[in-house]
Every structure is written in structure tokens, then in C-alpha cells.
Design a protein around this motif. Structure first.
Motif, PDB file in Angstrom:
ATOM      1  N   LYS A   5       0.811  -1.218   0.000  1.00  0.00           N
ATOM      2  CA  LYS A   5       0.000   0.000   0.000  1.00  0.00           C
ATOM      3  C   LYS A   5       0.844   1.268   0.000  1.00  0.00           C
ATOM      4  O   LYS A   5       0.317   2.363   0.145  1.00  0.00           O
ATOM      5  CB  LYS A   5      -0.917   0.014   1.233  1.00  0.00           C
ATOM      6  N   SER A   6       2.136   1.155  -0.134  1.00  0.00           N
ATOM      7  CA  SER A   6       2.993   2.331  -0.057  1.00  0.00           C
ATOM      8  C   SER A   6       2.884   3.166  -1.329  1.00  0.00           C
ATOM      9  O   SER A   6       2.453   2.706  -2.383  1.00  0.00           O
ATOM     10  CB  SER A   6       4.447   1.921   0.169  1.00  0.00           C
ATOM     11  N   LEU A   7       3.293   4.413  -1.225  1.00  0.00           N
ATOM     12  CA  LEU A   7       3.278   5.315  -2.365  1.00  0.00           C
ATOM     13  C   LEU A   7       4.226   4.824  -3.450  1.00  0.00           C
ATOM     14  O   LEU A   7       3.912   4.913  -4.644  1.00  0.00           O
ATOM     15  CB  LEU A   7       3.655   6.731  -1.927  1.00  0.00           C
ATOM     16  N   ILE A   8       5.360   4.275  -3.049  1.00  0.00           N
ATOM     17  CA  ILE A   8       6.319   3.758  -4.026  1.00  0.00           C
ATOM     18  C   ILE A   8       5.689   2.641  -4.848  1.00  0.00           C
ATOM     19  O   ILE A   8       5.844   2.598  -6.075  1.00  0.00           O
ATOM     20  CB  ILE A   8       7.601   3.269  -3.329  1.00  0.00           C
ATOM     21  N   LYS A  10       2.518   2.209  -5.467  1.00  0.00           N
ATOM     22  CA  LYS A  10       1.480   2.780  -6.328  1.00  0.00           C
ATOM     23  C   LYS A  10       2.102   3.418  -7.569  1.00  0.00           C
ATOM     24  O   LYS A  10       1.615   3.242  -8.686  1.00  0.00           O
ATOM     25  CB  LYS A  10       0.664   3.811  -5.564  1.00  0.00           C
ATOM     26  N   ILE A  11       3.191   4.156  -7.371  1.00  0.00           N
ATOM     27  CA  ILE A  11       3.868   4.784  -8.507  1.00  0.00           C
ATOM     28  C   ILE A  11       4.489   3.707  -9.402  1.00  0.00           C
ATOM     29  O   ILE A  11       4.418   3.794 -10.623  1.00  0.00           O
ATOM     30  CB  ILE A  11       4.919   5.801  -8.015  1.00  0.00           C
ATOM     31  N   TYR A  12       5.096   2.701  -8.787  1.00  0.00           N
ATOM     32  CA  TYR A  12       5.691   1.591  -9.543  1.00  0.00           C
ATOM     33  C   TYR A  12       4.639   0.924 -10.428  1.00  0.00           C
ATOM     34  O   TYR A  12       4.864   0.665 -11.610  1.00  0.00           O
ATOM     35  CB  TYR A  12       6.308   0.585  -8.577  1.00  0.00           C
ATOM     36  N   LYS A  13       3.466   0.661  -9.862  1.00  0.00           N
ATOM     37  CA  LYS A  13       2.385   0.022 -10.608  1.00  0.00           C
ATOM     38  C   LYS A  13       1.907   0.915 -11.755  1.00  0.00           C
ATOM     39  O   LYS A  13       1.644   0.438 -12.852  1.00  0.00           O
ATOM     40  CB  LYS A  13       1.220  -0.285  -9.664  1.00  0.00           C
ATOM     41  N   LYS A  14       1.816   2.219 -11.483  1.00  0.00           N
ATOM     42  CA  LYS A  14       1.384   3.154 -12.520  1.00  0.00           C
ATOM     43  C   LYS A  14       2.380   3.179 -13.682  1.00  0.00           C
ATOM     44  O   LYS A  14       1.993   3.186 -14.844  1.00  0.00           O
ATOM     45  CB  LYS A  14       1.220   4.549 -11.942  1.00  0.00           C
ATOM     46  N   VAL A  15       3.669   3.168 -13.352  1.00  0.00           N
ATOM     47  CA  VAL A  15       4.700   3.189 -14.399  1.00  0.00           C
ATOM     48  C   VAL A  15       4.674   1.897 -15.200  1.00  0.00           C
ATOM     49  O   VAL A  15       4.745   1.918 -16.431  1.00  0.00           O
ATOM     50  CB  VAL A  15       6.096   3.430 -13.768  1.00  0.00           C
ATOM     51  N   TYR A  29       0.934  13.244  -8.853  1.00  0.00           N
ATOM     52  CA  TYR A  29       0.373  14.005  -7.744  1.00  0.00           C
ATOM     53  C   TYR A  29      -1.051  13.595  -7.395  1.00  0.00           C
ATOM     54  O   TYR A  29      -1.616  14.105  -6.466  1.00  0.00           O
ATOM     55  CB  TYR A  29       0.416  15.502  -8.045  1.00  0.00           C
ATOM     56  N   GLY A  30      -1.650  12.661  -8.104  1.00  0.00           N
ATOM     57  CA  GLY A  30      -3.019  12.249  -7.836  1.00  0.00           C
ATOM     58  C   GLY A  30      -3.161  11.200  -6.754  1.00  0.00           C
ATOM     59  O   GLY A  30      -4.236  10.666  -6.541  1.00  0.00           O
ATOM     60  N   PHE A  31      -2.109  10.901  -6.029  1.00  0.00           N
ATOM     61  CA  PHE A  31      -2.152   9.865  -4.997  1.00  0.00           C
ATOM     62  C   PHE A  31      -2.429  10.426  -3.609  1.00  0.00           C
ATOM     63  O   PHE A  31      -2.237   9.733  -2.618  1.00  0.00           O
ATOM     64  CB  PHE A  31      -0.831   9.093  -4.961  1.00  0.00           C
ATOM     65  N   ASN A  32      -2.860  11.684  -3.509  1.00  0.00           N
ATOM     66  CA  ASN A  32      -3.145  12.346  -2.229  1.00  0.00           C
ATOM     67  C   ASN A  32      -1.960  12.282  -1.288  1.00  0.00           C
ATOM     68  O   ASN A  32      -2.076  11.929  -0.130  1.00  0.00           O
ATOM     69  CB  ASN A  32      -4.387  11.746  -1.559  1.00  0.00           C
ATOM     70  N   SER A  33      -0.802  12.604  -1.812  1.00  0.00           N
ATOM     71  CA  SER A  33       0.422  12.603  -1.030  1.00  0.00           C
ATOM     72  C   SER A  33       1.081  13.964  -1.119  1.00  0.00           C
ATOM     73  O   SER A  33       0.823  14.741  -2.035  1.00  0.00           O
ATOM     74  CB  SER A  33       1.393  11.541  -1.535  1.00  0.00           C
ATOM     75  N   ALA A  41       9.780   9.180  -3.383  1.00  0.00           N
ATOM     76  CA  ALA A  41       9.435   7.914  -4.024  1.00  0.00           C
ATOM     77  C   ALA A  41      10.048   7.838  -5.420  1.00  0.00           C
ATOM     78  O   ALA A  41      10.581   6.794  -5.814  1.00  0.00           O
ATOM     79  CB  ALA A  41       7.919   7.762  -4.097  1.00  0.00           C
ATOM     80  N   LEU A  42      10.009   8.941  -6.155  1.00  0.00           N
ATOM     81  CA  LEU A  42      10.614   8.955  -7.489  1.00  0.00           C
ATOM     82  C   LEU A  42      12.130   8.798  -7.412  1.00  0.00           C
ATOM     83  O   LEU A  42      12.734   8.130  -8.251  1.00  0.00           O
ATOM     84  CB  LEU A  42      10.248  10.237  -8.222  1.00  0.00           C
TER      85      LEU A  42
END
Length: 137
Positions: A5-8, A10-15, A29-33, A41-42
Motif C-alpha cells: 500500500k505504499s506510495l512507491i 502505487k507509482i511503480y504500478k502506474k509506471v 500528484y493524484g495519490f493524495n500525497s 518515491a521517485l
């Protein structure tokens, strides 16, 4: 690889699920973070060679090179650069050399390091010592 459930993650999955080669900060920026958390994370994904930083606020999806053990932008630097420019609102066009080659006027193949743009661009896009240059069309 990353916590579920981490932001990393979520970004990894999106990429990984995206068909795009290039990403800008606004894509994440749409991850409410907090923006600082997104940048951390990037940075982590860049260290893990999931993403490559090709400019200020610009990232490209990474893939392992077929010729060496290094990582290169997926689709090439030219495709990633064009896509990144389009995402920040710059209209990209074919260069004069590309138009001449496609029309059969010239047999010289374009280098792939020049992007045709409609207006003025001051953004630098580069990776591993290779810079993209711009030609106003």
C-alpha cells in the motif's frame, strides 16, 4: 518488491501499467500525497532503475540495454523526450531532415537527437551525456 500500500508501490504500478515512455511530476500528484513524499518515491525508483531522470521534473521508463548492462530510456531518448515535451504543453513536429528523408528527397537518415518544436523551448532533456536539441519549425 515494495510494500503493497505504499506510495512507491502505487507509482511503480502506474509506471509498469502505463504505455507512456515519459512522465512528468504532475502524473504522480493524484495519490493524495505530499509533493516531497512523491519526490522521495521517485528518487527511490530512480535508484532502483525503474525510472530514469531525463530532465528537471521529467522521468522516462527504464529498460535494460540489449548491448550492455546499463539502463536506457524505453523507446529511446527521442521518443521519451517528445512525449515529455507534449506533456508539458510543447507542440512537437517533424524536423526538416525528417521531412526530407520521409519525402524521399534525402537519403541521409536523421540522427534522432533533434526534436522539431513549434515555439521557443528552454527545457533541457538529456540522459547519460546525450542531449536533445530543438529545431524551430
Amino acid at each position: 518488491m515494495y510494500r503493497r500500500k505504499s506510495l512507491i508501490s502505487k507509482i511503480y504500478k502506474k509506471v509498469q501499467n502505463s504505455k507512456d515512455f515519459a512522465f512528468v511530476l504532475a502524473d504522480f500528484y493524484g495519490f493524495n500525497s505530499d509533493p516531497d513524499q512523491v519526490l522521495r518515491a521517485l528518487r527511490r525508483l530512480t535508484q532502483d532503475k525503474v525510472l530514469l531522470r531525463i530532465g528537471k521534473g521529467l522521468y522516462a521508463k527504464a529498460k535494460k540495454s540489449a548491448f550492455s548492462d546499463t539502463y536506457v530510456p524505453a523507446g529511446g531518448l527521442l521518443a521519451a523526450g517528445r512525449q515529455a515535451l507534449q506533456k508539458i504543453g510543447v507542440k512537437t513536429l517533424a524536423t526538416a531532415a525528417e521531412r526530407a528523408y520521409n519525402a524521399g528527397i534525402s537519403t541521409q537518415v536523421p540522427t534522432g537527437r533533434v526534436v522539431g518544436v513549434a515555439g521557443r523551448v528552454s527545457r533541457k532533456i538529456r540522459y547519460n551525456g546525450v542531449n536533445l536539441s530543438y529545431e524551430r519549425v
